[in-house]
Motif scaffolding. Structure first.
Motif, PDB file in Angstrom:
ATOM      1  N   THR A 212     102.001  26.795  31.790  1.00  0.00           N
ATOM      2  CA  THR A 212     102.751  27.336  32.929  1.00  0.00           C
ATOM      3  C   THR A 212     103.455  26.209  33.679  1.00  0.00           C
ATOM      4  N   ALA A 213     102.796  25.068  33.786  1.00  0.00           N
ATOM      5  CA  ALA A 213     103.419  23.918  34.447  1.00  0.00           C
ATOM      6  C   ALA A 213     104.725  23.560  33.758  1.00  0.00           C
ATOM      7  N   TRP A 214     104.740  23.586  32.434  1.00  0.00           N
ATOM      8  CA  TRP A 214     105.941  23.223  31.684  1.00  0.00           C
ATOM      9  C   TRP A 214     107.008  24.304  31.751  1.00  0.00           C
ATOM     10  N   SER A 215     106.653  25.529  31.395  1.00  0.00           N
ATOM     11  CA  SER A 215     107.666  26.568  31.212  1.00  0.00           C
ATOM     12  C   SER A 215     108.155  27.181  32.519  1.00  0.00           C
ATOM     13  N   VAL A 216     107.304  27.216  33.539  1.00  0.00           N
ATOM     14  CA  VAL A 216     107.699  27.814  34.826  1.00  0.00           C
ATOM     15  C   VAL A 216     108.045  26.737  35.846  1.00  0.00           C
ATOM     16  N   LEU A 217     107.095  25.858  36.127  1.00  0.00           N
ATOM     17  CA  LEU A 217     107.333  24.838  37.153  1.00  0.00           C
ATOM     18  C   LEU A 217     108.301  23.769  36.674  1.00  0.00           C
ATOM     19  N   GLY A 218     108.306  23.490  35.373  1.00  0.00           N
ATOM     20  CA  GLY A 218     109.269  22.526  34.837  1.00  0.00           C
ATOM     21  C   GLY A 218     110.692  22.977  35.062  1.00  0.00           C
ATOM     22  N   LEU A 219     110.934  24.263  34.880  1.00  0.00           N
ATOM     23  CA  LEU A 219     112.273  24.804  35.107  1.00  0.00           C
ATOM     24  C   LEU A 219     112.663  24.703  36.573  1.00  0.00           C
ATOM     25  N   ARG A 220     111.690  24.931  37.458  1.00  0.00           N
ATOM     26  CA  ARG A 220     111.966  24.765  38.893  1.00  0.00           C
ATOM     27  C   ARG A 220     112.316  23.315  39.212  1.00  0.00           C
ATOM     28  N   MET A 221     111.621  22.374  38.586  1.00  0.00           N
ATOM     29  CA  MET A 221     111.923  20.957  38.796  1.00  0.00           C
ATOM     30  C   MET A 221     113.363  20.651  38.401  1.00  0.00           C
ATOM     31  N   VAL A 222     113.776  21.142  37.237  1.00  0.00           N
ATOM     32  CA  VAL A 222     115.127  20.874  36.730  1.00  0.00           C
ATOM     33  C   VAL A 222     116.174  21.441  37.684  1.00  0.00           C
ATOM     34  N   LYS A 223     115.861  22.589  38.287  1.00  0.00           N
ATOM     35  CA  LYS A 223     116.807  23.237  39.199  1.00  0.00           C
ATOM     36  C   LYS A 223     116.744  22.652  40.614  1.00  0.00           C
ATOM     37  N   GLY A 224     115.804  21.739  40.848  1.00  0.00           N
ATOM     38  CA  GLY A 224     115.651  21.186  42.195  1.00  0.00           C
ATOM     39  C   GLY A 224     115.035  22.168  43.162  1.00  0.00           C
ATOM     40  N   ASP A 225     114.247  23.131  42.642  1.00  0.00           N
ATOM     41  CA  ASP A 225     113.594  24.144  43.458  1.00  0.00           C
ATOM     42  C   ASP A 225     112.166  23.699  43.753  1.00  0.00           C
ATOM     43  N   PHE A 226     111.928  23.245  44.971  1.00  0.00           N
ATOM     44  CA  PHE A 226     110.612  22.757  45.345  1.00  0.00           C
ATOM     45  C   PHE A 226     109.949  23.647  46.395  1.00  0.00           C
ATOM     46  N   GLU A 227     110.427  24.896  46.493  1.00  0.00           N
ATOM     47  CA  GLU A 227     109.814  25.855  47.402  1.00  0.00           C
ATOM     48  C   GLU A 227     108.388  26.153  46.943  1.00  0.00           C
ATOM     49  N   PRO A 228     107.478  26.388  47.893  1.00  0.00           N
ATOM     50  CA  PRO A 228     106.065  26.512  47.513  1.00  0.00           C
ATOM     51  C   PRO A 228     105.680  27.861  46.918  1.00  0.00           C
ATOM     52  N   GLY A 229     105.130  27.806  45.708  1.00  0.00           N
ATOM     53  CA  GLY A 229     104.330  28.912  45.212  1.00  0.00           C
ATOM     54  C   GLY A 229     102.877  28.577  45.544  1.00  0.00           C
ATOM     55  N   PHE A 230     102.623  27.276  45.685  1.00  0.00           N
ATOM     56  CA  PHE A 230     101.326  26.754  46.105  1.00  0.00           C
ATOM     57  C   PHE A 230     101.592  25.400  46.749  1.00  0.00           C
ATOM     58  N   TYR A 231     101.142  25.217  47.975  1.00  0.00           N
ATOM     59  CA  TYR A 231     101.477  24.027  48.745  1.00  0.00           C
ATOM     60  C   TYR A 231     100.811  22.762  48.184  1.00  0.00           C
ATOM     61  N   VAL A 232     101.556  21.657  48.242  1.00  0.00           N
ATOM     62  CA  VAL A 232     101.015  20.355  47.845  1.00  0.00           C
ATOM     63  C   VAL A 232      99.754  20.026  48.634  1.00  0.00           C
ATOM     64  N   GLU A 233      99.772  20.236  49.950  1.00  0.00           N
ATOM     65  CA  GLU A 233      98.618  19.865  50.769  1.00  0.00           C
ATOM     66  C   GLU A 233      97.378  20.673  50.396  1.00  0.00           C
ATOM     67  N   HIS A 234      97.581  21.906  49.964  1.00  0.00           N
ATOM     68  CA  HIS A 234      96.436  22.710  49.543  1.00  0.00           C
ATOM     69  C   HIS A 234      95.924  22.261  48.171  1.00  0.00           C
ATOM     70  N   TYR A 235      96.833  21.823  47.315  1.00  0.00           N
ATOM     71  CA  TYR A 235      96.400  21.332  46.010  1.00  0.00           C
ATOM     72  C   TYR A 235      95.611  20.032  46.154  1.00  0.00           C
ATOM     73  N   ILE A 236      96.025  19.167  47.068  1.00  0.00           N
ATOM     74  CA  ILE A 236      95.261  17.949  47.332  1.00  0.00           C
ATOM     75  C   ILE A 236      93.859  18.301  47.817  1.00  0.00           C
ATOM     76  N   LYS A 237      93.771  19.340  48.651  1.00  0.00           N
ATOM     77  CA  LYS A 237      92.456  19.815  49.091  1.00  0.00           C
ATOM     78  C   LYS A 237      91.600  20.205  47.902  1.00  0.00           C
ATOM     79  N   ASP A 238      92.190  20.942  46.953  1.00  0.00           N
ATOM     80  CA  ASP A 238      91.453  21.370  45.756  1.00  0.00           C
ATOM     81  C   ASP A 238      91.003  20.169  44.928  1.00  0.00           C
ATOM     82  N   LEU A 239      91.910  19.209  44.734  1.00  0.00           N
ATOM     83  CA  LEU A 239      91.571  18.032  43.943  1.00  0.00           C
ATOM     84  C   LEU A 239      90.480  17.198  44.622  1.00  0.00           C
ATOM     85  N   SER A 240      90.494  17.188  45.945  1.00  0.00           N
ATOM     86  CA  SER A 240      89.450  16.467  46.686  1.00  0.00           C
ATOM     87  C   SER A 240      88.084  17.113  46.460  1.00  0.00           C
TER      88      SER A 240
END
Length: 292
Positions: A212-240
């Motif tokens: 999913t990271a490649w086929s969905v989020l990768g396409l968003r990266m190419v388009k310059g779409d960085f709107e949140p489906g899941f926030y960076v700050e929340h993902y850091i919380k999960d990784l912590s």
């Protein structure tokens, strides 16, 4: 059924709409009323947490951080003090396994069922009703709520006792970390050597390296779409949480630690409220090379 829902964020709004479409009566609460407006317009009633708890057969939580869950459930004005005996508390927040175990014990003492049930699938999975729900708790409690979970889920699994739903989500986030860094580095490499990135994504996604990271989020990266489906700050919380649990089990997970540090670099660049696909920005800065 009478259902209560606390936390109408990016995913919570869609999940609540599915519940309303299924015909259930829904009471909701969110600290920011404006974020609950789409659900109110769809037919939900906005009430305060105490009233929500007193009148619900099932109470769902979809909050940001473990500290939010602890305050809402176990705090001085926590909802466990007001929920009906025999009701079920379902926490969809990605939170601490240890907290899930404490909530299960406190709820059990009051005659309330508790399930830790983090989800995977992001904003698209929530909208399309195909989330994966990873549950920790007892089968009898899951049987009571399964029909409700299925209105926004494609896969509901009981992984074991209290806390094991959260541990399963940690595995999900660890695997996602590897997929995210692989996607970013692959796109940077592909762009640097002159490949068409859209063609590259479509070609790779039909093979063994797809995610999913490649086929969905990768396409968003190419388009310059960085709107949140899941926030960076929340993902850091999960990784912590994942790293803390790994440390407790004496596990060395260097790949996870590296990706977490790169996300911290992204936050330092102002990306805390971007979607997780904004990891690209940190690596673009590191390499002084942009793919767009």
């Amino acid at each position: 059924m009478n259902i209560g829902w606390i936390g109408t964020g990016v995913m919570g709004v869609s999940m609540c709409k599915h519940i309303l479409k299924a015909g259930h009566k829904l009471r909701i609460y969110n600290r920011t009323v404006a974020k609950a407006q789409p659900v109110i317009e769809a037919g939900a009633e906005f009430v305060q947490p105490r009233e929500l708890a007193e009148n619900s057969d099932i109470v769902f939580l979809m909050l940001g951080y473990p500290k939010d869950v602890e305050e809402v459930v176990l705090g001085e004005h926590g909802i466990l003090n007001h929920m009906k005996k025999g009701a079920v508390l379902v926490d969809h927040t990605t939170s601490s396994p240890e907290l899930a175990e404490r909530i299960f014990k406190a709820a059990n003492e009051k005659g309330i069922e508790s399930i830790d049930a983090p989800v995977s699938g992001g904003d698209i999975g929530a909208r399309e009703g195909r989330l994966v729900v990873m549950c920790g708790g007892e089968q009898k409690a899951l049987d009571r709520i399964n029909d409700v979970l299925k209105v926004y889920s494609a896969n509901v699994q009981l992984m074991g006792g209290p806390g094991l739903g959260q541990h399963t989500k940690m595995v999900n986030q660890i695997v996602l970390a590897g997929n995210m860094i692989g996607t970013v580095e692959g796109l940077l490499y592909g762009h640097k050597c002159g490949l068409s990135l859209e063609q590259l994504i479509n070609t790779i996604k039909s093979g063994a390296a797809n995610s999913t990271a490649w086929s969905v989020l990768g396409l968003r990266m190419v388009k310059g779409d960085f709107e949140p489906g899941f926030y960076v700050e929340h993902y850091i919380k999960d990784l912590s949480i994942a790293i803390n649990e790994a440390n407790r089990m004496n596990l060395s997970l260097p790949g996870l630690a590296l990706v977490k540090q790169l996300y911290h670099a992204l936050v330092a660049q102002g990306g805390a409220r971007n979607g997780t696909q904004a990891l690209l920005l940190a690596l673009e800065t590191l390499n002084n090379h942009k793919i767009r």
